[in-house]
Design a protein around this motif. Structure first.
Motif: not given
Length: 311
Positions: A34-48
């Motif tokens: 959730g934090k990184v979505r704001g920092l990079v400017g996209t909702r297309k972020v997932g984790h492994a």
């Protein structure tokens, strides 16, 4: 007549790639996404590779098209630095749980610790912690345990390649062991702490856990949230990635370069001549950019994932 405020220019999405984060303690993996979505400017972020909230260290995130990579990355080996406290068992096998039993660990010798660790090294059958994320009848084990249910999990085969003591600290009735663990995916370091303590007859639990490597990704690739936040507040307006898509594939997979014809075939989902290697291979076009992933099957290198489709 009311005038409409000028429409803000649409922000371009970030380039695809991987962001390796040094997760802070107290954050869930979902919190970091959730934090990184704001920092990079996209909702297309997932984790492994989920990390427990108490743990710190390497968490691999995919951004934009690189989210498709996450399910194909070979993240089946991991390295942890951990601290095991002998003399106290807890409800969660770590410091976040309530103590359930205590014993005087002062009589535990270094030789006994070595023998106990040896029995937990190699191919072993491990019963996961009752507060693990394993599903039991469709519900997470930790949800059942925290609701007061008795959770019985079956032993699972795991591999512990390395389990070494780096430092021993004796204080009062407890013994703290700083250890390094190289293990297969699915291994619970909390369970190693629990089982070592039980084997020594004094109980044990985990007081600290830091993941230093997941597959080919290490702390050398990782960036902390404070640094990423400073980048996002800077001139660029967003945090940069650890590895762009080309570097991510080149780091995680064997590389194969093809000519324009081969690149066009793969971009259209057509198979290539066999690679002759086991597992998945990253394929790069004549411009040096990744086209996709292939794996040998029935004498051909068939597409596993196309990252640069035709057009």
């Amino acid at each position: 007549m009311n005038q409409r405020s000028p429409r803000r220019p649409r922000r371009e999405p970030p380039p695809p790639g991987l962001l390796v984060v040094d997760k802070p303690a107290g954050w869930t993996s979902h919190d970091v996404v959730g934090k990184v979505r704001g920092l990079v400017g996209t909702r297309k972020v997932g984790h492994a590779g989920t990390l427990d909230p108490m743990a710190t260290g390497v968490l691999v995130l995919g951004v934009e098209r690189a989210t498709k990579l996450l399910g194909h990355l070979a993240l089946d080996t991991k390295t942890y630095l951990a601290t095991i406290r002998l003399g106290v068992e807890t409800t969660t096998d770590d410091a976040e749980g309530e103590p359930t039993a205590t014993a005087d660990a002062r009589a535990v010798t270094d030789a006994a610790v070595v023998d106990g660790i040896a029995a937990l090294t190699g191919d072993i059958a491990q019963v996961p912690s009752s507060v693990s994320a394993i599903k039991v009848d469709g519900k997470r084990a930790y949800e059942r345990a925290r609701a007061g249910e008795e959770v019985e999990l079956e032993a699972r085969p795991v591999h512990v390649a390395r389990f070494d003591v780096l430092e021993t600290r004796r204080q009062d009735a407890t013994v703290d062991l700083d250890v390094v663990v190289d293990c297969s995916s699915g291994t619970y370091v909390r369970a190693l702490a629990r089982d070592l303590g039980r084997a020594l007859g004094v109980g044990g639990h985990l007081t600290a856990l830091r993941r230093t490597r997941v597959g080919p990704f290490t702390l050398a690739h990782a960036r902390d949230l404070e640094t990423l936040g400073a980048e996002a507040d800077g001139e660029a307006g967003r945090a940069s990635l650890s590895l762009d898509l080309d570097a991510a594939v080149g780091t995680a997979f064997p590389r194969r370069d093809v000519d324009a014809g081969g690149a066009d075939d793969l971009a259209h989902g057509r198979p290539l001549p066999t690679t002759g290697t086991a597992g998945t291979t990253g394929v790069f076009g004549p411009d040096g950019h990744v086209i996709g992933l292939v794996a040998d099957d029935d004498g051909r290198a068939r597409p596993v994932l196309v990252l640069a489709p035709a057009g």
